[in-house]
Design a protein around this motif. Sequence first.
Motif, PDB file in Angstrom:
ATOM      1  N   LEU A  38       0.825  -1.175   0.061  1.00 39.35           N
ATOM      2  CA  LEU A  38      -0.124  -0.149   0.160  1.00 39.35           C
ATOM      3  C   LEU A  38       0.771   1.247   0.078  1.00 39.35           C
ATOM      4  CD1 LEU A  38      -2.693   1.416   0.441  1.00 39.35           C
ATOM      5  CD2 LEU A  38      -2.587   1.244   2.907  1.00 39.35           C
ATOM      6  N   GLU A  39       2.107   1.233   0.815  1.00 38.23           N
ATOM      7  CA  GLU A  39       2.789   2.340   0.909  1.00 38.23           C
ATOM      8  C   GLU A  39       3.405   2.600  -0.372  1.00 38.23           C
ATOM      9  OE1 GLU A  39       3.901   4.421   4.196  1.00 38.23           O
ATOM     10  OE2 GLU A  39       1.865   4.126   3.776  1.00 38.23           O
ATOM     11  N   PHE A  40       3.995   1.478  -1.074  1.00 36.50           N
ATOM     12  CA  PHE A  40       4.575   1.626  -2.381  1.00 36.50           C
ATOM     13  C   PHE A  40       3.751   2.043  -3.344  1.00 36.50           C
ATOM     14  CE2 PHE A  40       8.440   0.048  -0.844  1.00 36.50           C
ATOM     15  CZ  PHE A  40       9.450  -0.204  -1.724  1.00 36.50           C
ATOM     16  N   ARG A  41       2.402   1.637  -3.557  1.00 38.28           N
ATOM     17  CA  ARG A  41       1.422   2.215  -4.463  1.00 38.28           C
ATOM     18  C   ARG A  41       1.183   3.680  -4.235  1.00 38.28           C
ATOM     19  NH1 ARG A  41       0.473  -3.337  -4.654  1.00 38.28           N
ATOM     20  NH2 ARG A  41       1.156  -4.089  -6.623  1.00 38.28           N
ATOM     21  N   ARG A  42       1.159   4.237  -3.182  1.00 33.87           N
ATOM     22  CA  ARG A  42       1.051   5.522  -2.901  1.00 33.87           C
ATOM     23  C   ARG A  42       1.975   6.233  -3.163  1.00 33.87           C
ATOM     24  NH1 ARG A  42      -1.892   4.581   3.186  1.00 33.87           N
ATOM     25  NH2 ARG A  42      -3.982   4.885   2.460  1.00 33.87           N
ATOM     26  N   LEU A  43       3.386   5.807  -2.919  1.00 33.99           N
ATOM     27  CA  LEU A  43       4.460   6.718  -3.405  1.00 33.99           C
ATOM     28  C   LEU A  43       4.848   6.451  -4.850  1.00 33.99           C
ATOM     29  CD1 LEU A  43       6.227   5.790   0.041  1.00 33.99           C
ATOM     30  CD2 LEU A  43       5.432   8.094  -0.549  1.00 33.99           C
ATOM     31  N   MET A  44       4.245   5.813  -5.564  1.00 34.22           N
ATOM     32  CA  MET A  44       4.839   5.368  -7.008  1.00 34.22           C
ATOM     33  C   MET A  44       3.622   5.576  -7.812  1.00 34.22           C
ATOM     34  SD  MET A  44       7.360   2.280  -6.761  1.00 34.22           S
ATOM     35  CE  MET A  44       9.058   2.439  -5.828  1.00 34.22           C
ATOM     36  N   PRO A  45       2.804   6.733  -7.925  1.00 35.88           N
ATOM     37  CA  PRO A  45       1.686   7.068  -8.917  1.00 35.88           C
ATOM     38  C   PRO A  45       2.243   7.470 -10.111  1.00 35.88           C
ATOM     39  CG  PRO A  45       1.772   8.944  -7.535  1.00 35.88           C
ATOM     40  CD  PRO A  45       3.054   7.993  -6.948  1.00 35.88           C
ATOM     41  N   LEU A  46       3.206   6.697 -10.792  1.00 36.31           N
ATOM     42  CA  LEU A  46       3.900   7.179 -11.931  1.00 36.31           C
ATOM     43  C   LEU A  46       3.531   6.329 -13.180  1.00 36.31           C
ATOM     44  CD1 LEU A  46       7.236   7.907 -10.177  1.00 36.31           C
ATOM     45  CD2 LEU A  46       5.446   9.518 -10.589  1.00 36.31           C
ATOM     46  N   ASP A  47       3.062   6.762 -14.254  1.00 36.38           N
ATOM     47  CA  ASP A  47       2.891   5.920 -15.361  1.00 36.38           C
ATOM     48  C   ASP A  47       4.263   5.219 -16.058  1.00 36.38           C
ATOM     49  OD1 ASP A  47       0.113   6.454 -15.422  1.00 36.38           O
ATOM     50  OD2 ASP A  47       0.625   8.326 -16.909  1.00 36.38           O
ATOM     51  N   GLY A  48       4.141   4.116 -16.279  1.00 39.35           N
ATOM     52  CA  GLY A  48       5.397   3.236 -16.868  1.00 39.35           C
ATOM     53  C   GLY A  48       6.359   2.782 -15.906  1.00 39.35           C
ATOM     54  N   VAL A  49       5.989   2.847 -14.402  1.00 43.91           N
ATOM     55  CA  VAL A  49       6.554   2.327 -13.450  1.00 43.91           C
ATOM     56  C   VAL A  49       5.808   1.107 -13.057  1.00 43.91           C
ATOM     57  CG1 VAL A  49       7.730   2.431 -10.874  1.00 43.91           C
ATOM     58  CG2 VAL A  49       7.841   4.104 -12.765  1.00 43.91           C
ATOM     59  N   GLY A  50       6.325  -0.142 -13.083  1.00 47.33           N
ATOM     60  CA  GLY A  50       5.734  -1.350 -12.736  1.00 47.33           C
ATOM     61  C   GLY A  50       6.292  -1.893 -11.328  1.00 47.33           C
ATOM     62  N   LEU A  51       5.305  -2.315 -10.497  1.00 47.95           N
ATOM     63  CA  LEU A  51       5.703  -2.871  -9.185  1.00 47.95           C
ATOM     64  C   LEU A  51       5.243  -4.281  -9.253  1.00 47.95           C
ATOM     65  CD1 LEU A  51       6.948  -2.478  -6.499  1.00 47.95           C
ATOM     66  CD2 LEU A  51       4.536  -1.727  -5.614  1.00 47.95           C
ATOM     67  N   TYR A  52       6.263  -5.294  -8.941  1.00 47.51           N
ATOM     68  CA  TYR A  52       5.839  -6.683  -8.981  1.00 47.51           C
ATOM     69  C   TYR A  52       6.361  -7.330  -7.689  1.00 47.51           C
ATOM     70  CZ  TYR A  52       5.562  -5.262 -13.910  1.00 47.51           C
ATOM     71  OH  TYR A  52       5.154  -4.762 -14.928  1.00 47.51           O
ATOM     72  N   ALA A  53       5.352  -7.689  -6.824  1.00 51.77           N
ATOM     73  CA  ALA A  53       5.889  -8.357  -5.541  1.00 51.77           C
ATOM     74  C   ALA A  53       5.513  -9.731  -5.300  1.00 51.77           C
ATOM     75  CB  ALA A  53       4.904  -7.563  -4.382  1.00 51.77           C
ATOM     76  N   THR A  54       6.266 -10.284  -4.354  1.00 45.48           N
ATOM     77  CA  THR A  54       6.366 -11.612  -3.945  1.00 45.48           C
ATOM     78  C   THR A  54       6.061 -11.527  -2.408  1.00 45.48           C
ATOM     79  OG1 THR A  54       6.978 -13.931  -4.412  1.00 45.48           O
ATOM     80  CG2 THR A  54       8.770 -12.170  -3.854  1.00 45.48           C
ATOM     81  N   ARG A  55       5.821 -12.624  -1.954  1.00 46.52           N
ATOM     82  CA  ARG A  55       6.003 -12.825  -0.372  1.00 46.52           C
ATOM     83  C   ARG A  55       6.865 -13.962   0.123  1.00 46.52           C
ATOM     84  NH1 ARG A  55       1.986  -9.821   2.939  1.00 46.52           N
ATOM     85  NH2 ARG A  55       1.404  -8.150   1.587  1.00 46.52           N
ATOM     86  N   VAL A  56       7.307 -14.018   1.286  1.00 45.12           N
ATOM     87  CA  VAL A  56       8.042 -14.915   1.829  1.00 45.12           C
ATOM     88  C   VAL A  56       7.632 -15.393   3.058  1.00 45.12           C
ATOM     89  CG1 VAL A  56      10.068 -14.505   0.427  1.00 45.12           C
ATOM     90  CG2 VAL A  56       9.748 -13.377   2.507  1.00 45.12           C
ATOM     91  N   PHE A  57       7.614 -16.589   3.638  1.00 41.05           N
ATOM     92  CA  PHE A  57       7.166 -16.884   4.967  1.00 41.05           C
ATOM     93  C   PHE A  57       8.060 -16.255   6.058  1.00 41.05           C
ATOM     94  CE2 PHE A  57       7.251 -19.444   8.791  1.00 41.05           C
ATOM     95  CZ  PHE A  57       5.835 -19.367   9.158  1.00 41.05           C
ATOM     96  N   CYS A  58       7.135 -15.918   7.014  1.00 42.27           N
ATOM     97  CA  CYS A  58       7.964 -15.481   8.291  1.00 42.27           C
ATOM     98  C   CYS A  58       7.119 -15.419   9.497  1.00 42.27           C
ATOM     99  CB  CYS A  58       8.345 -13.706   8.338  1.00 42.27           C
ATOM    100  SG  CYS A  58       6.871 -12.660   7.991  1.00 42.27           S
ATOM    101  N   ASP A  59       7.501 -15.531  10.800  1.00 43.27           N
ATOM    102  CA  ASP A  59       6.524 -15.558  11.758  1.00 43.27           C
ATOM    103  C   ASP A  59       6.213 -14.473  12.384  1.00 43.27           C
ATOM    104  OD1 ASP A  59       7.470 -18.422  12.924  1.00 43.27           O
ATOM    105  OD2 ASP A  59       9.240 -17.556  12.151  1.00 43.27           O
ATOM    106  N   ASN A  60       5.167 -14.284  13.063  1.00 42.65           N
ATOM    107  CA  ASN A  60       4.317 -13.227  13.416  1.00 42.65           C
ATOM    108  C   ASN A  60       5.300 -12.453  14.551  1.00 42.65           C
ATOM    109  OD1 ASN A  60       1.877 -13.126  12.341  1.00 42.65           O
ATOM    110  ND2 ASN A  60       1.120 -14.547  13.480  1.00 42.65           N
TER     111      ASN A  60
END
Length: 264
Positions: A38-60
Amino acid sequence: MTEDFVDVGVLPCTLDGGVAARAAIGLVVLGIDQTMELEFRRLMPLDGVGLYATRVFCDNEITPETLRAIGPRIAPGTELIMPGQHLDVVAFGCTSATMTLGEEAVFAEIRKVRPGIACTTPITAAFAAFQAMGARRIGVLTPYAPEVNAIVRQYLDSHGVKVAAFGTWNKVLDPEAARISLDSVEEGVARLAAATPLDAVFVSCTSIRLSERIEQIERRAGLPVTSSDHAMAWHCLRLAGVNDTVPGAGRLFDLTLEGARAAA
């Protein structure tokens, strides 16, 4: 074939640069993180900039042991981001894990599957931000418990950062850190700024929200403020060669790298 059906066949088309015509940014997110994307998408409202995320396991729980356990999961997570496609930057999204493992160890894991790529982490980005801002005396605000705060202090000290003020909300569970209110963040930053002369405040932890109130928080504190997500979003753009200012994103987003510390 019915009378009202028309097959127009293969149509001509042109190909453009796509979603990531200017930059393709890969993001490795902890499985329990509620905030970073959410923070990244708010801070990158730019045409032509692609954001591609993956997730890794971690403990709480945020402890030195659970943070160290994340290390071997970084490369497999990175491998899932746009396989076979170009990326300009890969960012690993955990501040305390980076300081526990060390930046170079994190970069080495990323480059096992993305050789030679530009990398960043929240603390790598924070160092670059301090340099770009000309900030020497730093206030640090964290959600961590004492044993993790000790790692943070030692890491900053060992990398030449003058920590002039330090505050914590003392949370062990990451989902609780994600629920720390913006009012609490604003008040915490203001208290650090009032305690001693500072050049900037860094809010450590990718679970902490900042972007939607950054300008108000900076006005009240009277100095530049950044956070793990805020600094890393800026650093990703700059490493990818995107030097746009982002209205409403705070003082840092008016700056370029200009020799700031970066992982080449």
